[in-house]
Design a protein around this motif. Sequence first.
Motif, PDB file in Angstrom:
ATOM      1  N   SER A  14       0.725  -1.194   0.111  1.00  0.00           N
ATOM      2  CA  SER A  14       0.067   0.065   0.017  1.00  0.00           C
ATOM      3  C   SER A  14       0.839   1.314   0.148  1.00  0.00           C
ATOM      4  CB  SER A  14      -1.066   0.019   1.145  1.00  0.00           C
ATOM      5  OG  SER A  14      -1.734   1.232   1.136  1.00  0.00           O
ATOM      6  N   LEU A  15       1.982   1.183   0.935  1.00  0.00           N
ATOM      7  CA  LEU A  15       2.682   2.411   1.079  1.00  0.00           C
ATOM      8  C   LEU A  15       3.489   2.652  -0.335  1.00  0.00           C
ATOM      9  CD1 LEU A  15       4.398   2.002   4.528  1.00  0.00           C
ATOM     10  CD2 LEU A  15       2.770   3.729   3.787  1.00  0.00           C
ATOM     11  N   LEU A  16       4.189   1.485  -1.122  1.00  0.00           N
ATOM     12  CA  LEU A  16       4.893   1.646  -2.285  1.00  0.00           C
ATOM     13  C   LEU A  16       4.154   2.033  -3.351  1.00  0.00           C
ATOM     14  CD1 LEU A  16       7.193  -1.435  -1.599  1.00  0.00           C
ATOM     15  CD2 LEU A  16       7.627   1.180  -1.614  1.00  0.00           C
ATOM     16  N   SER A  17       2.826   1.869  -3.182  1.00  0.00           N
ATOM     17  CA  SER A  17       1.890   2.267  -4.339  1.00  0.00           C
ATOM     18  C   SER A  17       1.286   3.468  -4.472  1.00  0.00           C
ATOM     19  CB  SER A  17       0.557   1.026  -4.642  1.00  0.00           C
ATOM     20  OG  SER A  17       0.011   1.237  -3.598  1.00  0.00           O
ATOM     21  N   GLU A  24       8.970  15.629  -4.789  1.00  0.00           N
ATOM     22  CA  GLU A  24       9.847  14.328  -5.132  1.00  0.00           C
ATOM     23  C   GLU A  24      10.071  14.327  -6.315  1.00  0.00           C
ATOM     24  OE1 GLU A  24       9.754  10.739  -2.187  1.00  0.00           O
ATOM     25  OE2 GLU A  24       8.673  12.075  -0.895  1.00  0.00           O
ATOM     26  N   VAL A  25       8.705  14.274  -7.157  1.00  0.00           N
ATOM     27  CA  VAL A  25       8.526  14.037  -8.476  1.00  0.00           C
ATOM     28  C   VAL A  25       9.562  15.074  -9.048  1.00  0.00           C
ATOM     29  CG1 VAL A  25       7.298  14.206 -10.651  1.00  0.00           C
ATOM     30  CG2 VAL A  25       6.168  13.244  -8.428  1.00  0.00           C
ATOM     31  N   GLN A  26       9.466  16.376  -8.671  1.00  0.00           N
ATOM     32  CA  GLN A  26      10.457  17.441  -9.297  1.00  0.00           C
ATOM     33  C   GLN A  26      11.903  17.219  -8.874  1.00  0.00           C
ATOM     34  OE1 GLN A  26       9.437  19.934 -11.087  1.00  0.00           O
ATOM     35  NE2 GLN A  26      11.608  20.200 -11.620  1.00  0.00           N
ATOM     36  N   SER A  27      12.265  16.699  -7.944  1.00  0.00           N
ATOM     37  CA  SER A  27      13.382  16.249  -7.518  1.00  0.00           C
ATOM     38  C   SER A  27      13.978  15.278  -8.521  1.00  0.00           C
ATOM     39  CB  SER A  27      13.473  15.743  -6.078  1.00  0.00           C
ATOM     40  OG  SER A  27      14.980  15.328  -5.940  1.00  0.00           O
ATOM     41  N   LEU A  28      13.246  14.246  -9.015  1.00  0.00           N
ATOM     42  CA  LEU A  28      13.758  13.123  -9.763  1.00  0.00           C
ATOM     43  C   LEU A  28      13.699  13.713 -11.184  1.00  0.00           C
ATOM     44  CD1 LEU A  28      11.360   9.990  -8.984  1.00  0.00           C
ATOM     45  CD2 LEU A  28      13.866  10.569  -8.388  1.00  0.00           C
ATOM     46  N   LYS A  29      12.678  14.654 -11.575  1.00  0.00           N
ATOM     47  CA  LYS A  29      13.020  15.361 -13.009  1.00  0.00           C
ATOM     48  C   LYS A  29      13.957  16.181 -12.827  1.00  0.00           C
ATOM     49  CE  LYS A  29       7.953  15.782 -14.142  1.00  0.00           C
ATOM     50  NZ  LYS A  29       6.886  16.626 -14.495  1.00  0.00           N
ATOM     51  N   PHE A  33      15.354  11.911 -14.543  1.00  0.00           N
ATOM     52  CA  PHE A  33      14.439  10.872 -14.741  1.00  0.00           C
ATOM     53  C   PHE A  33      12.954  11.350 -14.992  1.00  0.00           C
ATOM     54  CE2 PHE A  33      17.529   9.391 -11.424  1.00  0.00           C
ATOM     55  CZ  PHE A  33      18.256   8.407 -12.068  1.00  0.00           C
ATOM     56  N   ARG A  34      12.547  10.667 -15.953  1.00  0.00           N
ATOM     57  CA  ARG A  34      11.172  10.982 -16.383  1.00  0.00           C
ATOM     58  C   ARG A  34      10.257   9.749 -16.164  1.00  0.00           C
ATOM     59  NH1 ARG A  34      12.840  15.331 -15.994  1.00  0.00           N
ATOM     60  NH2 ARG A  34      13.581  16.923 -17.683  1.00  0.00           N
ATOM     61  N   ILE A  35       9.616   9.919 -15.041  1.00  0.00           N
ATOM     62  CA  ILE A  35       8.657   8.654 -14.849  1.00  0.00           C
ATOM     63  C   ILE A  35       6.856   8.814 -14.881  1.00  0.00           C
ATOM     64  CG2 ILE A  35       8.097   6.872 -12.922  1.00  0.00           C
ATOM     65  CD1 ILE A  35      11.014   7.822 -11.890  1.00  0.00           C
ATOM     66  N   LYS A  36       6.503   8.024 -15.748  1.00  0.00           N
ATOM     67  CA  LYS A  36       4.980   8.174 -15.950  1.00  0.00           C
ATOM     68  C   LYS A  36       4.553   7.640 -14.573  1.00  0.00           C
ATOM     69  CE  LYS A  36       2.988   7.879 -20.343  1.00  0.00           C
ATOM     70  NZ  LYS A  36       2.747   7.074 -21.407  1.00  0.00           N
ATOM     71  N   ASN A  37       3.466   8.236 -14.005  1.00  0.00           N
ATOM     72  CA  ASN A  37       2.655   7.869 -12.959  1.00  0.00           C
ATOM     73  C   ASN A  37       3.734   7.392 -11.608  1.00  0.00           C
ATOM     74  OD1 ASN A  37       0.429   8.044 -14.459  1.00  0.00           O
ATOM     75  ND2 ASN A  37       0.753   6.139 -15.118  1.00  0.00           N
ATOM     76  N   PRO A  38       4.522   8.424 -11.121  1.00  0.00           N
ATOM     77  CA  PRO A  38       5.647   8.233 -10.197  1.00  0.00           C
ATOM     78  C   PRO A  38       5.014   7.791  -8.943  1.00  0.00           C
ATOM     79  CG  PRO A  38       5.477  10.308 -10.589  1.00  0.00           C
ATOM     80  CD  PRO A  38       4.548   9.910 -11.529  1.00  0.00           C
ATOM     81  N   THR A  39       5.335   6.755  -8.217  1.00  0.00           N
ATOM     82  CA  THR A  39       5.061   6.203  -6.939  1.00  0.00           C
ATOM     83  C   THR A  39       6.123   6.006  -6.250  1.00  0.00           C
ATOM     84  OG1 THR A  39       5.247   3.694  -7.671  1.00  0.00           O
ATOM     85  CG2 THR A  39       2.976   4.801  -8.121  1.00  0.00           C
ATOM     86  N   ARG A  40       5.821   5.663  -4.793  1.00  0.00           N
ATOM     87  CA  ARG A  40       7.006   5.393  -3.873  1.00  0.00           C
ATOM     88  C   ARG A  40       7.779   4.345  -4.517  1.00  0.00           C
ATOM     89  NH1 ARG A  40       6.743   8.927   0.132  1.00  0.00           N
ATOM     90  NH2 ARG A  40       4.685   9.628   0.858  1.00  0.00           N
ATOM     91  N   MET A  41       7.250   3.596  -4.967  1.00  0.00           N
ATOM     92  CA  MET A  41       7.950   2.254  -5.668  1.00  0.00           C
ATOM     93  C   MET A  41       8.925   2.787  -6.732  1.00  0.00           C
ATOM     94  SD  MET A  41       8.811  -0.887  -5.769  1.00  0.00           S
ATOM     95  CE  MET A  41       7.621  -2.097  -5.126  1.00  0.00           C
ATOM     96  N   SER A  42       8.589   3.662  -7.583  1.00  0.00           N
ATOM     97  CA  SER A  42       9.398   4.520  -8.528  1.00  0.00           C
ATOM     98  C   SER A  42      10.664   4.968  -7.864  1.00  0.00           C
ATOM     99  CB  SER A  42       8.708   5.437  -9.198  1.00  0.00           C
ATOM    100  OG  SER A  42       7.530   4.972  -9.680  1.00  0.00           O
ATOM    101  N   ALA A  43      10.486   5.601  -6.705  1.00  0.00           N
ATOM    102  CA  ALA A  43      11.287   6.489  -6.115  1.00  0.00           C
ATOM    103  C   ALA A  43      12.454   5.144  -5.498  1.00  0.00           C
ATOM    104  CB  ALA A  43      10.967   6.897  -4.996  1.00  0.00           C
TER     105      ALA A  43
END
Length: 87
Positions: A14-17, A24-29, A33-43
């Motif tokens: 549940s947490l990872l999804s 955090e999305v901006q930090s990855l960008k 990193f360009r991630i579609k539908n970013p989740t905690r699992m993505s991170a």
Amino acid sequence: MNDNNSPFKNVLYSLLSERLPKSEVQSLKDEGFRIKNPTRMSAVMVALYKKAVSGDLSSIKELNLILSGNESEGEMKAVTIIDDIKP
């Protein structure tokens, strides 16, 4: 706790999804990193990838396990680093 439906495992899934916060999305960008539908699992996967790229052998092995589909570490073949073999 090998039960596939354990409460701990359910909470972790549940947490990872959960969707990643915008900051955090901006930090990855910002890191490229360009991630579609970013989740905690993505991170988590980006963090694992970054460790592997830095040369961390345990992270490389973990990525290999994930990509090969092997659930058990016992199924992975040993890695021999040639530079570490003494004559």
